[in-house]
Design an enzyme around this catalytic site. Structure first.
Site, PDB file in Angstrom:
ATOM      1  CB  VAL A  79      -1.021   0.075   1.237  1.00 49.86           C
ATOM      2  CG1 VAL A  79      -1.715   1.426   1.251  1.00 49.86           C
ATOM      3  CG2 VAL A  79      -1.964  -1.197   1.089  1.00 49.86           C
ATOM      4  NE  ARG A  82      -8.611 -10.661  19.326  1.00 50.25           N
ATOM      5  CZ  ARG A  82      -8.630 -11.188  17.973  1.00 50.25           C
ATOM      6  NH1 ARG A  82      -9.457 -10.711  16.945  1.00 50.25           N
ATOM      7  NH2 ARG A  82      -7.889 -12.120  17.609  1.00 50.25           N
ATOM      8  CB  ILE A 101      -4.204 -17.579  10.921  1.00 57.89           C
ATOM      9  CG1 ILE A 101      -4.722 -17.384  12.541  1.00 57.89           C
ATOM     10  CG2 ILE A 101      -2.910 -16.535  11.003  1.00 57.89           C
ATOM     11  CD1 ILE A 101      -4.099 -18.131  13.507  1.00 57.89           C
ATOM     12  CG  ASP A 102      -9.657 -17.866  12.803  1.00 54.98           C
ATOM     13  OD1 ASP A 102      -8.255 -18.274  13.167  1.00 54.98           O
ATOM     14  OD2 ASP A 102     -10.315 -17.351  13.668  1.00 54.98           O
ATOM     15  CB  ALA A 107      -5.095 -35.447  11.407  1.00 55.78           C
ATOM     16  CG  HIS A 131       1.947 -43.463  15.381  1.00 58.43           C
ATOM     17  ND1 HIS A 131       2.433 -44.444  14.728  1.00 58.43           N
ATOM     18  CD2 HIS A 131       1.700 -42.085  14.379  1.00 58.43           C
ATOM     19  CE1 HIS A 131       2.685 -43.608  13.551  1.00 58.43           C
ATOM     20  NE2 HIS A 131       2.392 -42.487  13.352  1.00 58.43           N
ATOM     21  NE  ARG A 158       2.148 -38.099  27.797  1.00 57.76           N
ATOM     22  CZ  ARG A 158       1.831 -39.080  28.512  1.00 57.76           C
ATOM     23  NH1 ARG A 158       0.402 -39.635  28.635  1.00 57.76           N
ATOM     24  NH2 ARG A 158       2.498 -39.735  29.108  1.00 57.76           N
ATOM     25  NE  ARG A 175      -2.645 -13.911  16.313  1.00 58.60           N
ATOM     26  CZ  ARG A 175      -3.481 -13.626  17.246  1.00 58.60           C
ATOM     27  NH1 ARG A 175      -4.622 -13.975  17.332  1.00 58.60           N
ATOM     28  NH2 ARG A 175      -3.176 -12.632  18.049  1.00 58.60           N
TER      29      ARG A 175
HETATM   30  O1  F6P Z   1      -6.944 -14.231  14.731  1.00 57.52           O
HETATM   31  C1  F6P Z   1      -7.806 -15.066  14.714  1.00 57.52           C
HETATM   32  C2  F6P Z   1      -7.528 -15.921  15.987  1.00 57.52           C
HETATM   33  O2  F6P Z   1      -5.996 -16.350  16.084  1.00 57.52           O
HETATM   34  C3  F6P Z   1      -8.267 -17.163  16.395  1.00 57.52           C
HETATM   35  O3  F6P Z   1      -8.062 -18.345  15.805  1.00 57.52           O
HETATM   36  C4  F6P Z   1      -8.274 -17.206  17.975  1.00 57.52           C
HETATM   37  O4  F6P Z   1      -9.366 -17.793  18.460  1.00 57.52           O
HETATM   38  C5  F6P Z   1      -8.006 -15.809  18.439  1.00 57.52           C
HETATM   39  O5  F6P Z   1      -7.534 -15.076  17.154  1.00 57.52           O
HETATM   40  C6  F6P Z   1      -7.142 -15.364  19.370  1.00 57.52           C
HETATM   41  O6  F6P Z   1      -7.313 -14.101  19.862  1.00 57.52           O
HETATM   42  P1  F6P Z   1      -6.385 -13.507  20.964  1.00 57.52           P
HETATM   43  O7  F6P Z   1      -4.941 -13.484  20.418  1.00 57.52           O
HETATM   44  O8  F6P Z   1      -6.845 -11.992  20.815  1.00 57.52           O
HETATM   45  O9  F6P Z   1      -6.424 -14.207  22.020  1.00 57.52           O
END
Ligand code: F6P
Length: 319
Positions: A23, A72, A126-127, A186, A215, A243, A252
């Site tokens: 940007v 946030r 990331i979600d 998995a 496993h 476990r 992240r």
């Molecule tokens: O950004 C998305 C995310 O990583 C979700 O997967 C997770 O539930 C949330 O953020 C966690 O948020 P925070 O870092 O504010 O606890």
């Protein structure tokens, strides 16, 4: 269009820096003045603005997180804060804002729009739970982070002949769990979009054991269940040593993959082009390997479905 601003909001995502860099550089190339808004909507309300130069974004393309910081900001739901944000933008003569973030951030962007501010959204979470785009900035890196961890857990699971339950992020969606579960081999994948049955998971594990499988890896999206609880329930039902690993924020962070860097650069460049062409109120994403442009209202009103075909494939492959 003379002056634009860029901000990152919500959870940080690897590749956000590549988007900011684009940007800024593309904006300056097009003779625009570019302002960085620090700490997302919180910074917008607090007038936390910084001028961005070519050098402001040097040496960041390989770094995770976001140099603009993020936050946030639930307080932005209140009108008083919204009006202050709009006032701050007018004060700075900012013509448009590029918001990089997820669903919550786009809700904030929509509020700005309702107050007459031109906005464009870039999907960064990331979600990967944003409709109108196949991927979101950070998703590819996060999935690779998870797979790296799963590979390591698999080594020890194999050595001890144990079952591991691994919890991954995804507050309301199972995109990370599904992609990582399929790519990581998995045995079972638990996602919020599809109801699961512990009895079925046990049957699958027992069937594997009967075949000589020693496993198993079970991936659980945090929005589907708590891995600790799943582990405890499986331990009781199977009478086996289990476990649990909760990966948490490791997913992240880290250097963004080439995909996330290129994707973020492409969509950020398109966002600047669109603003120059007088188009706003949209999100720029990627669909079927082509740039996609979706009205923000559609992005906000629809939930991205899980790729059921991939889910079924994972089930078949872990028979
Ligand atoms: O950004 C998305 C995310 O990583 C979700 O997967 C997770 O539930 C949330 O953020 C966690 O948020 P925070 O870092 O504010 O606890």
């Amino acid at each position: 269009m003379k002056k634009i601003a860029v901000m990152t909001s919500g959870g940080d995502a690897p590749g956000m820096n590549a988007a900011i860099r684009t940007v800024v550089r593309k904006g300056i190339y097009e003779k625009l003045e570019v302002i960085g808004i620090q700490r997302g909507f919180q910074g917008l309300v607090a007038s936390d603005f910084i001028p961005m130069e070519l050098g402001s974004v040097a040496d960041i393309i390989h770094r995770g997180g976001t140099i603009l910081r993020t936050a946030r900001a639930p307080e932005f739901l209140q009108k008083e804060y919204q009006l202050r944000a709009v006032y701050n933008l007018h004060q700075q003569h900012i013509d448009a804002v590029i918001v990089i973030g997820g669903g919550g951030s786009f809700q904030g962007a929509h509020v700005l729009l309702q107050h007459g501010i031109k906005v464009i959204g870039l999907p960064g979470t990331i979600d990967n739970d944003i409709t109108g785009t196949d991927s979101c900035i950070g998703f590819d890196t996060a999935v690779n982070n998870v797979i790296e961890a799963v590979n390591k857990v698999r080594d020890t699971a194999m050595s001890h002949e144990r079952i591991y339950v691994i919890e991954v992020m995804g507050r309301t969606s199972g995109h990370i769990a599904l992609a990582a579960g399929l790519a990581g081999g998995a045995e079972s994948i638990l996602v919020p979009e599809i109801p699961y049955n512990l009895g079925d998971i046990c049957t699958r594990i027992r069937r594997g054991i009967d075949r000589g499988k020693l496993h198993s890896i079970i991936i659980v999206a945090e929005g589907a269940a708590s891995a600790l609880e799943v582990g405890k329930a499986l331990e009781e039902q199977l009478q086996m040593d289990i476990r649990v690993t909760v990966l948490g924020h490791i997913q992240r962070g880290g250097t963004p993959t080439a995909f996330d860097r290129i994707f973020a650069s492409q969509i950020a460049s398109t966002a600047v082009d669109l603003l120059l062409a007088g188009t706003f109120d949209v999100m720029v994403g990627l669909k079927n390997n082509h740039i996609s442009i979706t009205p923000l209202v559609d992005v906000l009103s629809q939930k991205k479905p899980l790729a059921i075909d991939l889910y079924r494939l994972a089930e078949v492959l872990s028979i």
